[in-house]
Design a protein around this motif. Sequence first.
Motif, PDB file in Angstrom:
ATOM      1  N   MET A  83       0.866  -1.242  -0.054  1.00 64.92           N
ATOM      2  CA  MET A  83       0.083   0.135  -0.079  1.00 64.92           C
ATOM      3  C   MET A  83       0.785   1.215   0.008  1.00 64.92           C
ATOM      4  O   MET A  83       2.145   1.340   0.523  1.00 64.92           O
ATOM      5  CB  MET A  83      -0.877   0.102   1.394  1.00 64.92           C
ATOM      6  CG  MET A  83      -0.091   0.207   2.361  1.00 64.92           C
ATOM      7  SD  MET A  83      -1.056   0.018   3.943  1.00 64.92           S
ATOM      8  CE  MET A  83       0.055   0.455   5.136  1.00 64.92           C
ATOM      9  N   GLU A  87      -0.842   7.584   2.028  1.00 66.56           N
ATOM     10  CA  GLU A  87      -2.226   7.750   1.826  1.00 66.56           C
ATOM     11  C   GLU A  87      -3.183   6.462   2.057  1.00 66.56           C
ATOM     12  O   GLU A  87      -4.149   6.396   1.212  1.00 66.56           O
ATOM     13  CB  GLU A  87      -2.375   8.471   0.424  1.00 66.56           C
ATOM     14  CG  GLU A  87      -1.558   9.679   0.668  1.00 66.56           C
ATOM     15  CD  GLU A  87      -2.371  11.030  -0.376  1.00 66.56           C
ATOM     16  OE1 GLU A  87      -3.654  10.778  -0.278  1.00 66.56           O
ATOM     17  OE2 GLU A  87      -1.914  11.904  -0.713  1.00 66.56           O
ATOM     18  N   TYR A  88      -2.713   5.503   2.749  1.00 70.94           N
ATOM     19  CA  TYR A  88      -3.510   4.262   2.583  1.00 70.94           C
ATOM     20  C   TYR A  88      -4.755   4.202   2.876  1.00 70.94           C
ATOM     21  O   TYR A  88      -5.464   3.633   2.354  1.00 70.94           O
ATOM     22  CB  TYR A  88      -2.996   3.256   3.548  1.00 70.94           C
ATOM     23  CG  TYR A  88      -2.553   3.376   4.748  1.00 70.94           C
ATOM     24  CD1 TYR A  88      -3.231   3.018   5.808  1.00 70.94           C
ATOM     25  CD2 TYR A  88      -1.146   4.080   5.092  1.00 70.94           C
ATOM     26  CE1 TYR A  88      -3.221   3.217   7.196  1.00 70.94           C
ATOM     27  CE2 TYR A  88      -1.052   4.244   6.588  1.00 70.94           C
ATOM     28  CZ  TYR A  88      -1.930   4.057   7.540  1.00 70.94           C
ATOM     29  OH  TYR A  88      -1.632   4.245   8.699  1.00 70.94           O
ATOM     30  N   GLU A  89      -5.244   5.498   3.666  1.00 76.27           N
ATOM     31  CA  GLU A  89      -6.575   5.402   4.290  1.00 76.27           C
ATOM     32  C   GLU A  89      -7.344   6.216   3.288  1.00 76.27           C
ATOM     33  O   GLU A  89      -8.485   5.681   2.931  1.00 76.27           O
ATOM     34  CB  GLU A  89      -6.520   6.409   5.894  1.00 76.27           C
ATOM     35  CG  GLU A  89      -6.346   5.343   6.636  1.00 76.27           C
ATOM     36  CD  GLU A  89      -6.039   6.084   8.095  1.00 76.27           C
ATOM     37  OE1 GLU A  89      -5.960   7.463   8.200  1.00 76.27           O
ATOM     38  OE2 GLU A  89      -6.221   5.436   9.206  1.00 76.27           O
ATOM     39  N   ALA A  90      -6.814   7.182   2.720  1.00 79.69           N
ATOM     40  CA  ALA A  90      -7.557   7.882   1.584  1.00 79.69           C
ATOM     41  C   ALA A  90      -7.794   6.994   0.211  1.00 79.69           C
ATOM     42  O   ALA A  90      -9.003   7.164  -0.292  1.00 79.69           O
ATOM     43  CB  ALA A  90      -6.774   9.333   1.232  1.00 79.69           C
ATOM     44  N   LYS A  92      -8.372   4.288   0.411  1.00 80.81           N
ATOM     45  CA  LYS A  92      -9.158   2.813   0.973  1.00 80.81           C
ATOM     46  C   LYS A  92      -8.712   1.501   1.175  1.00 80.81           C
ATOM     47  O   LYS A  92      -9.321   0.749   0.403  1.00 80.81           O
ATOM     48  CB  LYS A  92     -10.474   2.982   0.303  1.00 80.81           C
ATOM     49  CG  LYS A  92     -11.335   4.360   0.410  1.00 80.81           C
ATOM     50  CD  LYS A  92     -12.659   4.203  -0.411  1.00 80.81           C
ATOM     51  CE  LYS A  92     -13.514   5.547   0.052  1.00 80.81           C
ATOM     52  NZ  LYS A  92     -12.949   6.658  -0.535  1.00 80.81           N
ATOM     53  N   PHE A  93      -7.523   1.527   1.504  1.00 73.99           N
ATOM     54  CA  PHE A  93      -6.878   0.138   1.667  1.00 73.99           C
ATOM     55  C   PHE A  93      -7.720  -0.562   3.063  1.00 73.99           C
ATOM     56  O   PHE A  93      -7.654   0.208   4.013  1.00 73.99           O
ATOM     57  CB  PHE A  93      -5.182  -0.068   1.926  1.00 73.99           C
ATOM     58  CG  PHE A  93      -4.393   0.332   0.354  1.00 73.99           C
ATOM     59  CD1 PHE A  93      -4.085  -0.869  -0.105  1.00 73.99           C
ATOM     60  CD2 PHE A  93      -4.389   1.479  -0.073  1.00 73.99           C
ATOM     61  CE1 PHE A  93      -3.235  -0.783  -1.148  1.00 73.99           C
ATOM     62  CE2 PHE A  93      -3.667   1.968  -1.340  1.00 73.99           C
ATOM     63  CZ  PHE A  93      -3.188   0.690  -1.872  1.00 73.99           C
ATOM     64  N   ALA A  95      -8.372  -1.818   6.347  1.00 70.37           N
ATOM     65  CA  ALA A  95      -7.676  -1.593   7.687  1.00 70.37           C
ATOM     66  C   ALA A  95      -6.745  -2.653   8.317  1.00 70.37           C
ATOM     67  O   ALA A  95      -5.495  -2.326   8.755  1.00 70.37           O
ATOM     68  CB  ALA A  95      -8.631  -0.952   8.836  1.00 70.37           C
ATOM     69  N   ASP A  96      -7.339  -3.884   8.190  1.00 67.93           N
ATOM     70  CA  ASP A  96      -6.356  -4.987   8.734  1.00 67.93           C
ATOM     71  C   ASP A  96      -5.198  -5.256   7.943  1.00 67.93           C
ATOM     72  O   ASP A  96      -4.287  -5.607   8.509  1.00 67.93           O
ATOM     73  CB  ASP A  96      -7.356  -6.207   8.700  1.00 67.93           C
ATOM     74  CG  ASP A  96      -8.159  -6.450   7.472  1.00 67.93           C
ATOM     75  OD1 ASP A  96      -8.400  -5.611   6.626  1.00 67.93           O
ATOM     76  OD2 ASP A  96      -8.524  -7.561   7.310  1.00 67.93           O
ATOM     77  N   ALA A  98      -3.671  -2.583   6.194  1.00 67.59           N
ATOM     78  CA  ALA A  98      -2.612  -1.726   6.593  1.00 67.59           C
ATOM     79  C   ALA A  98      -1.803  -2.214   7.924  1.00 67.59           C
ATOM     80  O   ALA A  98      -0.772  -1.800   7.774  1.00 67.59           O
ATOM     81  CB  ALA A  98      -3.543  -0.571   6.810  1.00 67.59           C
ATOM     82  N   LYS A  99      -2.581  -2.587   8.813  1.00 65.56           N
ATOM     83  CA  LYS A  99      -1.900  -2.606  10.023  1.00 65.56           C
ATOM     84  C   LYS A  99      -0.632  -3.590  10.023  1.00 65.56           C
ATOM     85  O   LYS A  99       0.424  -3.525  10.448  1.00 65.56           O
ATOM     86  CB  LYS A  99      -2.704  -3.061  11.030  1.00 65.56           C
ATOM     87  CG  LYS A  99      -2.861  -3.612  12.494  1.00 65.56           C
ATOM     88  CD  LYS A  99      -3.732  -3.485  13.519  1.00 65.56           C
ATOM     89  CE  LYS A  99      -3.499  -3.752  14.943  1.00 65.56           C
ATOM     90  NZ  LYS A  99      -2.870  -5.285  14.913  1.00 65.56           N
TER      91      LYS A  99
END
Length: 424
Positions: A83, A87-90, A92-93, A95-96, A98-99
Amino acid sequence: MYLTNEEEKIYNGEYGETLEMCMNLIVSLGDIYGAEKLIDVTSAQVSGVSYKTIGEKGLEFLRDMSDSGLKVSVPTTLNPAGMDLIEYEALKFPADFAKKQLEIIDYFEKLGIELGCTCTPYLSGNVPRFRDHISWAESSAVCYSNSVLGAYTNREGGPSALASAILGKTSYYGYHLDENRIPNFKINLDLDFEKIGLKCNNKINNMASYGLIGRYVGRIVKNGIPYFNFTNENNNNSLNLKSECLKGLGAALAASGGIALYHFKGITPEAICTYDNDVINGNLKFDDEITITNDMIEEELSKFDNEQKIDLICIGCPHSGISEIKTVVDILLEEKKSLKTDLWICTSIYTKAIADRMGYTKIIEDAGGKIVVDTCMVVAPIEKMGYKYVATNSGKAATYLPNFCNSEVIYGSIEELIRKGLNQ
Ligand SMILES: C[C@@](O)(CCOP(=O)(O)O)CC(=O)O
Ligand code: SF4
Protein backbone atom coordinates in the motif's frame (compact mmCIF):
# COMPACT_ATOMS: atom_id res chain seq x y z
CA MET A 1 33.25 -24.09 -1.20
CA TYR A 2 36.21 -22.11 0.10
CA LEU A 3 35.36 -19.92 3.13
CA THR A 4 37.70 -17.52 4.90
CA ASN A 5 38.29 -18.04 8.62
CA GLU A 6 35.80 -15.33 9.46
CA GLU A 7 33.16 -16.76 7.10
CA GLU A 8 33.76 -20.19 8.61
CA LYS A 9 33.11 -18.81 12.09
CA ILE A 10 29.82 -17.28 10.96
CA TYR A 11 28.90 -20.54 9.25
CA ASN A 12 29.59 -22.47 12.45
CA GLY A 13 27.35 -20.24 14.51
CA GLU A 14 30.06 -18.44 16.51
CA TYR A 15 28.31 -15.08 15.97
CA GLY A 16 24.80 -16.27 16.74
CA GLU A 17 21.97 -18.16 15.15
CA THR A 18 20.63 -15.55 12.77
CA LEU A 19 23.97 -14.82 11.12
CA GLU A 20 24.52 -18.57 10.91
CA MET A 21 21.16 -18.96 9.17
CA CYS A 22 22.02 -16.18 6.67
CA MET A 23 25.39 -17.78 5.92
CA ASN A 24 23.83 -21.20 5.58
CA LEU A 25 21.36 -19.92 3.02
CA ILE A 26 24.03 -18.21 0.92
CA VAL A 27 26.45 -21.15 1.11
CA SER A 28 23.70 -23.69 0.30
CA LEU A 29 22.78 -21.76 -2.84
CA GLY A 30 26.46 -21.59 -3.75
CA ASP A 31 26.84 -25.35 -3.22
CA ILE A 32 23.83 -26.08 -5.43
CA TYR A 33 25.15 -23.90 -8.25
CA GLY A 34 28.83 -24.82 -7.89
CA ALA A 35 30.26 -21.60 -6.42
CA GLU A 36 33.96 -21.71 -5.45
CA LYS A 37 33.78 -18.92 -2.90
CA LEU A 38 31.83 -15.94 -1.61
CA ILE A 39 32.25 -12.40 -2.95
CA ASP A 40 31.44 -8.99 -1.49
CA VAL A 41 28.39 -7.13 -2.80
CA THR A 42 28.05 -3.35 -2.99
CA SER A 43 24.28 -3.22 -2.54
CA ALA A 44 21.18 -5.29 -2.00
CA GLN A 45 17.56 -4.94 -3.03
CA VAL A 46 15.07 -6.97 -1.04
CA SER A 47 11.72 -8.22 -2.37
CA GLY A 48 8.86 -9.77 -0.42
CA VAL A 49 7.63 -6.60 1.25
CA SER A 50 3.89 -6.66 0.55
CA TYR A 51 1.73 -8.43 3.13
CA LYS A 52 -0.30 -9.64 0.16
CA THR A 53 2.63 -11.63 -1.26
CA ILE A 54 4.43 -12.77 1.94
CA GLY A 55 1.47 -13.31 4.28
CA GLU A 56 1.74 -14.27 7.95
CA LYS A 57 4.69 -16.64 7.45
CA GLY A 58 6.77 -13.91 5.82
CA LEU A 59 5.81 -11.42 8.53
CA GLU A 60 6.93 -13.84 11.26
CA PHE A 61 10.22 -14.51 9.48
CA LEU A 62 10.92 -10.78 9.33
CA ARG A 63 9.93 -10.33 12.99
CA ASP A 64 12.49 -12.99 13.97
CA MET A 65 15.15 -11.42 11.77
CA SER A 66 14.61 -7.95 13.22
CA ASP A 67 14.47 -9.28 16.82
CA SER A 68 18.03 -10.52 16.36
CA GLY A 69 19.24 -6.91 16.41
CA LEU A 70 21.27 -7.46 13.24
CA LYS A 71 21.53 -4.72 10.64
CA VAL A 72 22.29 -4.76 6.94
CA SER A 73 25.95 -4.15 6.16
CA VAL A 74 25.59 -2.70 2.64
CA PRO A 75 23.17 -0.09 1.22
CA THR A 76 19.87 -1.92 0.88
CA THR A 77 16.54 -0.87 -0.60
CA LEU A 78 13.07 -2.40 -0.51
CA ASN A 79 10.64 -3.53 -3.16
CA PRO A 80 7.11 -2.06 -3.20
CA ALA A 81 4.90 -2.72 -0.20
CA GLY A 82 1.21 -3.58 -0.41
CA MET A 83 0.00 0.00 0.00
CA ASP A 84 0.87 3.67 -0.17
CA LEU A 85 2.50 4.11 3.24
CA ILE A 86 1.21 7.68 3.54
CA GLU A 87 -2.20 7.80 1.88
CA TYR A 88 -3.44 4.29 2.55
CA GLU A 89 -6.58 5.49 4.33
CA ALA A 90 -7.61 7.98 1.64
CA LEU A 91 -6.99 5.32 -1.00
CA LYS A 92 -9.27 2.97 0.97
CA PHE A 93 -6.84 0.15 1.65
CA PRO A 94 -8.45 -2.37 4.04
CA ALA A 95 -7.60 -1.44 7.66
CA ASP A 96 -6.51 -4.94 8.77
CA PHE A 97 -4.18 -5.14 5.75
CA ALA A 98 -2.72 -1.72 6.54
CA LYS A 99 -1.94 -2.76 10.13
CA LYS A 100 0.01 -5.83 8.97
CA GLN A 101 1.82 -3.86 6.29
CA LEU A 102 3.00 -1.20 8.75
CA GLU A 103 4.26 -3.92 11.07
CA ILE A 104 6.35 -5.40 8.23
CA ILE A 105 7.81 -1.99 7.42
CA ASP A 106 8.82 -1.54 11.07
CA TYR A 107 10.79 -4.79 10.91
CA PHE A 108 12.65 -3.66 7.81
CA GLU A 109 13.41 -0.34 9.47
CA LYS A 110 14.90 -2.16 12.47
CA LEU A 111 17.11 -4.10 10.06
CA GLY A 112 18.56 -0.78 8.84
CA ILE A 113 17.03 -0.90 5.35
CA GLU A 114 16.12 2.27 3.45
CA LEU A 115 12.34 2.57 3.38
CA GLY A 116 11.84 3.99 -0.14
CA CYS A 117 9.76 1.04 -1.31
CA THR A 118 10.36 0.86 -5.03
CA CYS A 119 11.15 -1.61 -7.78
CA THR A 120 13.21 1.04 -9.60
CA PRO A 121 15.82 1.84 -6.93
CA TYR A 122 18.17 2.69 -9.79
CA LEU A 123 16.08 5.84 -10.34
CA SER A 124 16.49 6.96 -6.75
CA GLY A 125 19.94 6.49 -5.34
CA ASN A 126 20.61 2.74 -5.30
CA VAL A 127 22.55 2.85 -8.56
CA PRO A 128 25.12 0.11 -9.08
CA ARG A 129 28.19 0.86 -11.17
CA PHE A 130 29.30 -1.09 -14.22
CA ARG A 131 30.57 -4.53 -13.07
CA ASP A 132 29.58 -4.05 -9.43
CA HIS A 133 28.53 -7.30 -7.81
CA ILE A 134 25.14 -6.83 -6.17
CA SER A 135 22.42 -8.97 -4.64
CA TRP A 136 19.04 -7.89 -5.98
CA ALA A 137 15.73 -9.69 -5.89
CA GLU A 138 13.09 -7.79 -7.88
CA SER A 139 13.17 -9.48 -11.30
CA SER A 140 12.69 -6.30 -13.34
CA ALA A 141 15.40 -4.50 -11.37
CA VAL A 142 17.68 -7.52 -11.78
CA CYS A 143 17.19 -7.32 -15.54
CA TYR A 144 17.77 -3.55 -15.59
CA SER A 145 20.87 -3.61 -13.42
CA ASN A 146 22.46 -6.57 -15.24
CA SER A 147 21.58 -5.37 -18.73
CA VAL A 148 21.36 -1.58 -18.77
CA LEU A 149 23.80 -0.76 -15.96
CA GLY A 150 26.12 -3.73 -16.50
CA ALA A 151 26.16 -4.72 -12.83
CA TYR A 152 26.34 -8.40 -11.86
CA THR A 153 23.51 -10.07 -9.98
CA ASN A 154 21.61 -13.32 -9.89
CA ARG A 155 17.83 -13.31 -9.60
CA GLU A 156 17.77 -13.50 -5.82
CA GLY A 157 14.75 -14.39 -3.74
CA GLY A 158 13.62 -12.10 -0.89
CA PRO A 159 15.32 -14.18 1.86
CA SER A 160 18.62 -14.66 -0.01
CA ALA A 161 18.83 -10.93 -0.87
CA LEU A 162 18.20 -10.13 2.80
CA ALA A 163 20.84 -12.64 3.92
CA SER A 164 23.29 -11.05 1.47
CA ALA A 165 22.39 -7.58 2.72
CA ILE A 166 23.24 -8.61 6.27
CA LEU A 167 26.44 -10.47 5.39
CA GLY A 168 27.50 -8.09 2.60
CA LYS A 169 28.31 -11.18 0.54
CA THR A 170 26.88 -13.58 -1.98
CA SER A 171 28.00 -16.82 -3.57
CA TYR A 172 30.11 -16.50 -6.68
CA TYR A 173 28.08 -18.28 -9.36
CA GLY A 174 25.66 -17.63 -12.21
CA TYR A 175 25.55 -14.07 -13.55
CA HIS A 176 28.47 -13.03 -11.31
CA LEU A 177 30.79 -14.86 -13.73
CA ASP A 178 31.63 -13.38 -17.14
CA GLU A 179 31.42 -16.77 -18.83
CA ASN A 180 27.74 -17.01 -17.85
CA ARG A 181 26.83 -13.64 -19.36
CA ILE A 182 27.45 -14.46 -23.03
CA PRO A 183 24.32 -14.05 -25.18
CA ASN A 184 22.98 -17.30 -26.63
CA PHE A 185 19.80 -16.28 -28.44
CA LYS A 186 19.86 -13.71 -31.25
CA ILE A 187 16.70 -11.62 -31.61
CA ASN A 188 16.35 -9.69 -34.86
CA LEU A 189 13.76 -6.95 -34.45
CA ASP A 190 12.54 -6.73 -38.02
CA LEU A 191 9.71 -4.45 -36.98
CA ASP A 192 8.09 -1.56 -38.71
CA PHE A 193 7.24 0.06 -35.40
CA GLU A 194 4.89 2.66 -36.80
CA LYS A 195 2.62 -0.16 -38.02
CA ILE A 196 2.23 -1.72 -34.54
CA GLY A 197 -1.44 -1.33 -33.55
CA LEU A 198 -0.82 0.89 -30.54
CA LYS A 199 -2.16 4.43 -30.57
CA CYS A 200 0.77 6.73 -29.86
CA ASN A 201 3.50 8.71 -31.51
CA ASN A 202 7.02 7.41 -31.94
CA LYS A 203 6.26 3.76 -31.27
CA ILE A 204 9.92 2.81 -31.52
CA ASN A 205 10.48 4.84 -28.37
CA ASN A 206 7.35 3.92 -26.43
CA MET A 207 7.44 1.53 -23.47
CA ALA A 208 4.20 -0.18 -24.54
CA SER A 209 5.89 -1.52 -27.71
CA TYR A 210 8.67 -3.10 -25.63
CA GLY A 211 6.20 -4.71 -23.24
CA LEU A 212 4.72 -6.63 -26.18
CA ILE A 213 8.17 -7.56 -27.50
CA GLY A 214 9.31 -8.64 -24.03
CA ARG A 215 6.28 -10.84 -23.44
CA TYR A 216 6.72 -12.57 -26.79
CA VAL A 217 10.49 -13.00 -26.60
CA GLY A 218 10.47 -14.03 -22.92
CA ARG A 219 8.22 -17.00 -23.66
CA ILE A 220 10.58 -18.20 -26.38
CA VAL A 221 13.96 -17.51 -24.78
CA LYS A 222 12.82 -18.78 -21.34
CA ASN A 223 15.94 -18.35 -19.16
CA GLY A 224 18.49 -17.78 -21.91
CA ILE A 225 20.34 -14.54 -22.64
CA PRO A 226 18.88 -12.67 -25.62
CA TYR A 227 20.91 -10.38 -27.85
CA PHE A 228 18.63 -7.82 -29.52
CA ASN A 229 19.37 -5.96 -32.70
CA PHE A 230 17.26 -3.76 -34.94
CA THR A 231 17.24 -5.08 -38.48
CA ASN A 232 14.46 -3.14 -40.20
CA GLU A 233 15.70 -0.25 -42.31
CA ASN A 234 12.82 1.94 -41.00
CA ASN A 235 14.39 1.95 -37.56
CA ASN A 236 16.59 4.99 -37.86
CA ASN A 237 17.40 6.74 -34.58
CA SER A 238 16.81 3.45 -32.84
CA LEU A 239 19.86 3.88 -30.63
CA ASN A 240 18.26 6.73 -28.68
CA LEU A 241 15.98 4.38 -26.80
CA LYS A 242 14.57 5.88 -23.61
CA SER A 243 15.52 4.14 -20.40
CA GLU A 244 11.81 3.53 -19.74
CA CYS A 245 11.69 1.33 -22.88
CA LEU A 246 14.66 -0.69 -21.63
CA LYS A 247 13.04 -0.90 -18.20
CA GLY A 248 9.76 -2.13 -19.71
CA LEU A 249 11.50 -4.60 -22.01
CA GLY A 250 13.52 -6.22 -19.21
CA ALA A 251 10.52 -6.35 -16.88
CA ALA A 252 8.38 -8.12 -19.50
CA LEU A 253 11.21 -10.52 -20.42
CA ALA A 254 11.67 -11.43 -16.77
CA ALA A 255 7.93 -11.90 -16.21
CA SER A 256 7.08 -14.06 -19.21
CA GLY A 257 10.42 -15.91 -19.17
CA GLY A 258 13.06 -16.34 -16.51
CA ILE A 259 15.38 -13.80 -18.06
CA ALA A 260 17.84 -11.93 -15.84
CA LEU A 261 20.08 -10.39 -18.48
CA TYR A 262 19.77 -9.19 -22.06
CA HIS A 263 22.14 -7.43 -24.41
CA PHE A 264 21.12 -4.87 -27.02
CA LYS A 265 23.41 -4.08 -29.92
CA GLY A 266 24.80 -0.56 -29.68
CA ILE A 267 22.81 0.19 -26.53
CA THR A 268 23.70 -1.89 -23.48
CA PRO A 269 27.23 -1.56 -22.05
CA GLU A 270 28.38 -5.17 -22.34
CA ALA A 271 27.04 -5.39 -25.89
CA ILE A 272 29.13 -2.35 -26.82
CA CYS A 273 32.25 -3.34 -24.83
CA THR A 274 32.29 -7.08 -25.30
CA TYR A 275 29.93 -8.62 -27.86
CA ASP A 276 28.96 -6.30 -30.72
CA ASN A 277 32.22 -6.67 -32.65
CA ASP A 278 32.21 -10.45 -32.34
CA VAL A 279 28.62 -10.58 -33.56
CA ILE A 280 29.42 -8.34 -36.53
CA ASN A 281 32.50 -10.44 -37.39
CA GLY A 282 30.61 -13.71 -36.98
CA ASN A 283 32.86 -14.79 -34.09
CA LEU A 284 30.01 -15.25 -31.65
CA LYS A 285 27.85 -18.30 -32.31
CA PHE A 286 24.31 -18.28 -30.99
CA ASP A 287 22.41 -21.44 -30.02
CA ASP A 288 19.29 -19.98 -31.57
CA GLU A 289 18.00 -17.04 -33.56
CA ILE A 290 14.53 -15.63 -34.20
CA THR A 291 13.25 -12.72 -36.24
CA ILE A 292 10.43 -10.76 -34.65
CA THR A 293 7.92 -9.42 -37.14
CA ASN A 294 4.88 -7.18 -36.87
CA ASP A 295 2.57 -10.21 -37.07
CA MET A 296 4.01 -11.60 -33.84
CA ILE A 297 3.54 -8.33 -32.02
CA GLU A 298 -0.03 -7.99 -33.34
CA GLU A 299 -0.73 -11.52 -32.09
CA GLU A 300 0.49 -10.45 -28.64
CA LEU A 301 -1.68 -7.32 -28.69
CA SER A 302 -4.73 -9.27 -29.82
CA LYS A 303 -4.67 -11.20 -26.50
CA PHE A 304 -6.23 -8.23 -24.73
CA ASP A 305 -9.87 -7.20 -24.89
CA ASN A 306 -9.17 -3.55 -25.51
CA GLU A 307 -12.85 -2.67 -26.10
CA GLN A 308 -13.62 -3.40 -22.46
CA LYS A 309 -14.68 -0.56 -20.12
CA ILE A 310 -11.84 0.26 -17.69
CA ASP A 311 -12.09 0.38 -13.85
CA LEU A 312 -8.52 1.43 -13.15
CA ILE A 313 -5.66 2.68 -15.32
CA CYS A 314 -2.26 1.77 -13.90
CA ILE A 315 0.93 3.38 -15.10
CA GLY A 316 4.26 2.58 -13.46
CA CYS A 317 5.20 -1.07 -13.73
CA PRO A 318 8.12 -0.95 -13.07
CA HIS A 319 7.70 2.28 -11.07
CA SER A 320 7.40 5.43 -13.17
CA GLY A 321 10.16 7.91 -13.65
CA ILE A 322 9.33 11.61 -13.89
CA SER A 323 9.19 11.55 -17.71
CA GLU A 324 6.33 9.02 -17.72
CA ILE A 325 4.43 11.22 -15.27
CA LYS A 326 5.05 14.18 -17.55
CA THR A 327 3.57 12.21 -20.48
CA VAL A 328 0.33 11.84 -18.50
CA VAL A 329 0.36 15.50 -17.50
CA ASP A 330 0.87 16.67 -21.10
CA ILE A 331 -2.23 14.76 -22.24
CA LEU A 332 -4.32 16.06 -19.35
CA LEU A 333 -3.26 19.63 -20.15
CA GLU A 334 -4.07 19.12 -23.81
CA GLU A 335 -7.48 17.50 -23.29
CA LYS A 336 -8.62 19.67 -20.31
CA LYS A 337 -11.12 17.03 -19.12
CA SER A 338 -11.69 14.90 -16.02
CA LEU A 339 -11.02 11.18 -15.88
CA LYS A 340 -14.00 8.83 -15.90
CA THR A 341 -11.90 5.97 -14.55
CA ASP A 342 -9.59 5.71 -11.57
CA LEU A 343 -5.93 6.32 -12.38
CA TRP A 344 -2.92 5.20 -10.37
CA ILE A 345 0.54 6.30 -11.38
CA CYS A 346 2.78 4.08 -9.29
CA THR A 347 6.17 5.44 -8.32
CA SER A 348 8.58 6.07 -5.47
CA ILE A 349 8.36 8.88 -2.93
CA TYR A 350 11.48 10.33 -4.52
CA THR A 351 9.87 10.75 -7.91
CA LYS A 352 6.62 11.95 -6.37
CA ALA A 353 8.52 14.69 -4.52
CA ILE A 354 9.67 16.00 -7.89
CA ALA A 355 6.17 15.64 -9.36
CA ASP A 356 4.82 17.65 -6.40
CA ARG A 357 7.36 20.39 -6.94
CA MET A 358 6.72 20.53 -10.70
CA GLY A 359 2.95 20.91 -10.16
CA TYR A 360 2.31 17.54 -11.86
CA THR A 361 0.65 15.98 -8.82
CA LYS A 362 -1.92 18.77 -8.67
CA ILE A 363 -2.74 18.50 -12.37
CA ILE A 364 -3.22 14.73 -12.04
CA GLU A 365 -5.30 15.03 -8.88
CA ASP A 366 -7.44 17.80 -10.38
CA ALA A 367 -8.26 15.44 -13.26
CA GLY A 368 -9.25 12.72 -10.76
CA GLY A 369 -6.04 10.62 -10.81
CA LYS A 370 -3.53 9.72 -8.11
CA ILE A 371 0.21 9.39 -7.85
CA VAL A 372 0.48 6.35 -5.61
CA VAL A 373 3.80 5.71 -3.85
CA ASP A 374 5.46 2.69 -2.21
CA THR A 375 3.23 0.13 -3.92
CA CYS A 376 1.87 -1.02 -7.26
CA MET A 377 -1.14 -2.50 -9.00
CA VAL A 378 0.24 -6.04 -8.64
CA VAL A 379 1.27 -6.20 -4.98
CA ALA A 380 -1.59 -4.02 -3.66
CA PRO A 381 -4.85 -5.88 -2.93
CA ILE A 382 -6.69 -4.19 -5.82
CA GLU A 383 -8.96 -7.21 -6.26
CA LYS A 384 -10.36 -6.45 -2.79
CA MET A 385 -10.83 -2.79 -3.69
CA GLY A 386 -13.36 -3.33 -6.46
CA TYR A 387 -11.02 -3.22 -9.47
CA LYS A 388 -11.55 -5.88 -12.11
CA TYR A 389 -10.83 -4.30 -15.52
CA VAL A 390 -7.34 -2.90 -15.26
CA ALA A 391 -5.55 -1.03 -18.05
CA THR A 392 -1.78 -0.94 -18.28
CA ASN A 393 1.06 0.09 -20.59
CA SER A 394 3.33 -2.56 -19.07
CA GLY A 395 4.03 -6.01 -20.50
CA LYS A 396 5.00 -7.21 -17.04
CA ALA A 397 1.82 -5.96 -15.33
CA ALA A 398 -0.23 -7.42 -18.19
CA THR A 399 1.40 -10.79 -17.48
CA TYR A 400 0.96 -10.73 -13.69
CA LEU A 401 -2.36 -8.94 -13.16
CA PRO A 402 -4.59 -11.91 -14.13
CA ASN A 403 -2.88 -14.21 -11.60
CA PHE A 404 -1.99 -11.83 -8.77
CA CYS A 405 -5.18 -9.73 -8.87
CA ASN A 406 -7.70 -11.73 -10.89
CA SER A 407 -7.87 -8.79 -13.32
CA GLU A 408 -8.95 -8.58 -16.94
CA VAL A 409 -6.27 -6.58 -18.74
CA ILE A 410 -6.65 -3.76 -21.23
CA TYR A 411 -3.33 -2.89 -22.91
CA GLY A 412 -2.14 0.32 -24.53
CA SER A 413 0.34 3.16 -24.50
CA ILE A 414 0.09 5.84 -21.80
CA GLU A 415 -1.33 8.24 -24.40
CA GLU A 416 -4.00 5.79 -25.48
CA LEU A 417 -5.05 4.73 -21.98
CA ILE A 418 -5.32 8.26 -20.58
CA ARG A 419 -7.42 9.32 -23.59
CA LYS A 420 -9.66 6.28 -23.04
CA GLY A 421 -9.98 7.21 -19.38
CA LEU A 422 -11.01 10.76 -20.28
CA ASN A 423 -13.56 9.71 -22.84
CA GLN A 424 -15.05 6.33 -21.86
C1 LIG B 1 6.10 -9.36 -9.20
C2 LIG B 1 7.15 -8.62 -8.43
O1 LIG B 1 7.60 -7.52 -9.19
C3 LIG B 1 6.59 -8.03 -7.18
C4 LIG B 1 6.08 -9.01 -6.17
O2 LIG B 1 7.09 -9.52 -5.45
P1 LIG B 1 7.37 -9.32 -3.92
O3 LIG B 1 6.10 -8.96 -3.22
O4 LIG B 1 8.36 -8.21 -3.78
O5 LIG B 1 7.91 -10.63 -3.55
C5 LIG B 1 8.31 -9.53 -8.07
C6 LIG B 1 9.30 -9.86 -9.13
O6 LIG B 1 9.03 -9.87 -10.34
O7 LIG B 1 10.46 -10.11 -8.75
S1 SF4 C 1 4.77 -5.77 -10.43
FE1 SF4 C 1 5.68 -4.09 -11.58
S2 SF4 C 1 5.32 -2.22 -10.39
FE2 SF4 C 1 4.94 -4.01 -9.07
S3 SF4 C 1 6.85 -4.34 -7.99
FE3 SF4 C 1 6.89 -5.64 -9.81
S4 SF4 C 1 7.87 -4.39 -11.40
FE4 SF4 C 1 7.28 -3.03 -9.76
